[in-house]
Design a protein around this motif. Structure first.
Motif, mmCIF file in Angstrom:
data_model
loop_
_atom_site.group_PDB
_atom_site.id
_atom_site.type_symbol
_atom_site.label_atom_id
_atom_site.label_comp_id
_atom_site.label_asym_id
_atom_site.label_seq_id
_atom_site.Cartn_x
_atom_site.Cartn_y
_atom_site.Cartn_z
ATOM 1 N N ASP A 235 0.827 -1.211 0.000
ATOM 2 C CA ASP A 235 0.000 0.000 0.000
ATOM 3 C C ASP A 235 0.859 1.257 0.000
ATOM 4 O O ASP A 235 0.387 2.328 0.356
ATOM 5 C CB ASP A 235 -0.900 -0.040 1.247
ATOM 6 C CG ASP A 235 -2.080 0.918 1.112
ATOM 7 O OD1 ASP A 235 -2.512 1.179 -0.026
ATOM 8 O OD2 ASP A 235 -2.551 1.406 2.154
ATOM 9 N N GLY B 143 -6.532 -4.447 -0.972
ATOM 10 C CA GLY B 143 -7.500 -4.913 0.014
ATOM 11 C C GLY B 143 -7.647 -6.426 0.013
ATOM 12 O O GLY B 143 -7.660 -7.071 1.071
ATOM 13 N N GLN C 277 -2.607 4.838 -5.756
ATOM 14 C CA GLN C 277 -3.747 4.417 -4.945
ATOM 15 C C GLN C 277 -4.896 3.915 -5.821
ATOM 16 O O GLN C 277 -5.510 2.887 -5.535
ATOM 17 C CB GLN C 277 -4.209 5.601 -4.086
ATOM 18 C CG GLN C 277 -5.193 5.221 -2.997
ATOM 19 C CD GLN C 277 -5.597 6.420 -2.140
ATOM 20 O OE1 GLN C 277 -4.895 7.444 -2.119
ATOM 21 N NE2 GLN C 277 -6.708 6.288 -1.433
ATOM 22 N N SER D 135 -5.997 -0.079 -5.730
ATOM 23 C CA SER D 135 -7.189 -0.319 -4.919
ATOM 24 C C SER D 135 -7.830 -1.619 -5.385
ATOM 25 O O SER D 135 -7.836 -1.938 -6.561
ATOM 26 C CB SER D 135 -8.147 0.863 -5.103
ATOM 27 O OG SER D 135 -9.466 0.479 -4.885
ATOM 28 N N LYS E 165 -15.126 -1.131 -8.027
ATOM 29 C CA LYS E 165 -13.860 -0.406 -8.000
ATOM 30 C C LYS E 165 -13.977 0.923 -8.745
ATOM 31 O O LYS E 165 -13.418 1.931 -8.320
ATOM 32 C CB LYS E 165 -12.736 -1.267 -8.602
ATOM 33 C CG LYS E 165 -11.390 -0.550 -8.607
ATOM 34 C CD LYS E 165 -10.198 -1.432 -8.931
ATOM 35 C CE LYS E 165 -8.955 -0.548 -9.159
ATOM 36 N NZ LYS E 165 -7.726 -1.290 -9.422
ATOM 37 N N GLU F 228 -15.416 3.588 -6.601
ATOM 38 C CA GLU F 228 -14.444 4.024 -5.596
ATOM 39 C C GLU F 228 -13.391 4.947 -6.214
ATOM 40 O O GLU F 228 -13.027 5.988 -5.651
ATOM 41 C CB GLU F 228 -13.795 2.753 -5.024
ATOM 42 C CG GLU F 228 -12.907 2.927 -3.834
ATOM 43 C CD GLU F 228 -12.223 1.598 -3.488
ATOM 44 O OE1 GLU F 228 -11.053 1.625 -3.081
ATOM 45 O OE2 GLU F 228 -12.867 0.528 -3.650
ATOM 46 N N VAL F 229 -12.911 4.585 -7.389
ATOM 47 C CA VAL F 229 -11.845 5.340 -8.035
ATOM 48 C C VAL F 229 -12.375 6.678 -8.572
ATOM 49 O O VAL F 229 -11.675 7.689 -8.534
ATOM 50 C CB VAL F 229 -11.190 4.485 -9.147
ATOM 51 C CG1 VAL F 229 -10.275 5.319 -10.023
ATOM 52 C CG2 VAL F 229 -10.408 3.329 -8.524
#
Lengths: 255, 255, 255
Positions: free
Chosen positions: A91, A214, A206, A210, C219, C222-223
């Motif tokens: 991360d 996770g 990021q 992502s 995703k 989120e992005v």
């Protein structure tokens, strides 16, 4: 105690250099893990750096973890520390480039796999020999499937066999082959990362990772628990580690 | 009724051998599925075995499932049984090696894909022709993306086309090519699995496949429901199966 | 305003043709996105069609999105619209074939990657140059890992470099190379899709892509949020876009 890790800033302060510096084995032991964790933590918020380059002094990246620290009484602490490092790397906010020469085995390969782009010599030797000692490789069980798929992961982990850097490139285990992996990683930095906005790069890192991060962290927590609660309660795991340290053949009882 | 599956212990009791034994088609019908489920269930707790080798007698691995058993009245029972086998294999505690010669189609390929390491003859022929009969391949819809990625999965499933063992190796559908896949799988066992602690190996299998197994089983449940609740309510699915059994061309009504 | 998209039915009404028709750049701007969304929406329930073929007139597929529409005041609306199109394509009920010639960059590549099977000229040029402008590619951050794995995704997105169609084939970025990608896609349709039951095909599409679609859409949401809430609040993202429009070098402040 001399620092097992060389740490410096390169490329006008834009590249954090971390070099495993206990050749020739560069064992990933408690001191090495702590030094890596500390250096990465110290620079996590450094908005000047655009990348990290992790490599090793001497002919080999790393022979692996300390087998002594895998014994039952130290194992939980060692795994918590190693997996903390793996999570920090996964991360990390800027790209971590890894340059690999020679042997890159066991815990050494796990640390390398937590990096983002891997540059390996075609004759490097990469593998997870843990099963030869009656234990499994917890972080590699989580990191390998994302790179080489489930069945190649199973093959590598169950057999404990090593592959060359060139075979590793063909299967996606590493990203680039080069006769001088360190120079190749530096060239990549100069060409592709040095001139980027580091604030934009940090958010791009990021965004692209992502989901992957996770998923991998969740599996790592589960597999660490399996290692500590079940594997370390078996006769054969302890026997395998003890036999290795005593340089004698292990006697499996399949329990 | 003769047993459609040969079952024996090889390599001093360390290797469970399962051989589809209804050549030349080796149809994966209710009897074959039950025999496989029973044999795997009986040895699930056998701590002596380090692996399973699944292959087939005759020149072909399997021509596929029984089309008659896919008719509406038997379909739910057949899928529950086949998918139960797939789940048992996916989550089996020791490695399942699969050796593939000749045709490996439809339900036959689905069973093979639920194995862990696949050894195929370069001229083997692997495919999911279900769409030619107006139905889709539920287990392959879940197993293929993990091996060959989503777009190659889509390509193989929607077209129904077959690929050779050598093309399958290039795309990750199988893991090894060999002129004698059975001998190659036995050689792999002797070299990489025979001398391992089976208790450590069982936990290594669980560790590396965690995540993959849960993901695949969850999708399989969802896709099975789609097959039974929606696909089997369409005219064309029933028409395709009936036309195949009657050896006549199907007449699609696109509903 | 002339329609930026040519829309017609081919192959006896079984193939929906969509052709980006603003050569030579074929910019994926608000008008183009709206036209694609409308055409796909209008045919979503059309049970006659077995597939969609998306290509472009002129020598290039697309130079990318409209940089002007990425400015802070329009960005949220533009991304909502583009990502709505991406989601519609990902979850479309029949296969979407994409034929790619010449440059296929930025938002153009994102739209192509939301298609199901990609046919590219070996000399096509595919890339996500967003990072050169101080922003990241939100949809590509979600679509690329499923095709080329996490580390190649990181490499492509962080560097902003382009790859050829032939390199793209080797890494799984595209599915087929052909000197005439449009003819190759039409040939694929004629051989593999034209004679299928469209009701069965629609359910086969849903079955194989379940899991993939859900993961990717989650995703993407989120992005998109990361892009709007964090990236667009940085100095460098706005500076990069403004500098590009003004045709001057950007001055990064790393914040």
């Amino acid at each position: 105690m001399s620092n097992p890790l060389k740490i410096w800033l390169d490329r006008d302060g834009k590249l954090l250099r971390l070099q495993l510096d206990k050749p020739k084995a560069n064992i990933v032991d408690a001191a090495m893990i702590a030094a890596l964790n500390e250096a990465l933590g110290a620079h996590r918020g450094n908005s000047d750096i655009a990348a990290v380059l992790l490599d090793a002094s001497g002919p080999h990246f790393s022979f692996g973890a300390s087998v002594e620290e895998h014994m039952p009484e130290q194992c939980a602490e060692m795994l918590a520390s190693l997996h903390g490092l793996i999570k920090t790397m996964l991360d990390y906010r800027v790209p971590i480039l890894v340059a690999i020469n020679g042997q890159c085995l066991g815990g050494g390969l796990e640390v390398a796999l937590a990096g983002h782009l891997l540059f390996a010599h075609p004759d490097a030797s990469l593998g997870q020999p843990e099963m030869l000692l009656g234990v499994f490789a917890p972080a590699a069980s989580c990191l390998l499937p994302e790179r080489v798929g489930q069945s190649r992961t199973d093959d590598l982990l169950w057999s404990g066999r090593s592959v060359s850097g060139s075979d590793g490139l063909a299967m996606g285990l590493v990203d680039y082959n080069a006769d001088d992996p360190q120079a190749a990683a530096l060239g990549y930095f100069d060409k592709h990362l040095a001139k980027k906005s580091t604030s934009s790069l940090r958010l791009a890192v990021q965004a692209s990772r992502s989901g992957y991060v996770g998923r991998t962290v969740a599996k790592l927590d589960e597999v660490e628990k399996l290692y500590l609660d079940e594997l370390m309660s078996t006769h054969d795991a302890v026997e395998g580690l003890e036999a290795f340290v005593a340089k004698r053949p292990a006697k499996w009882e399949n329990r």
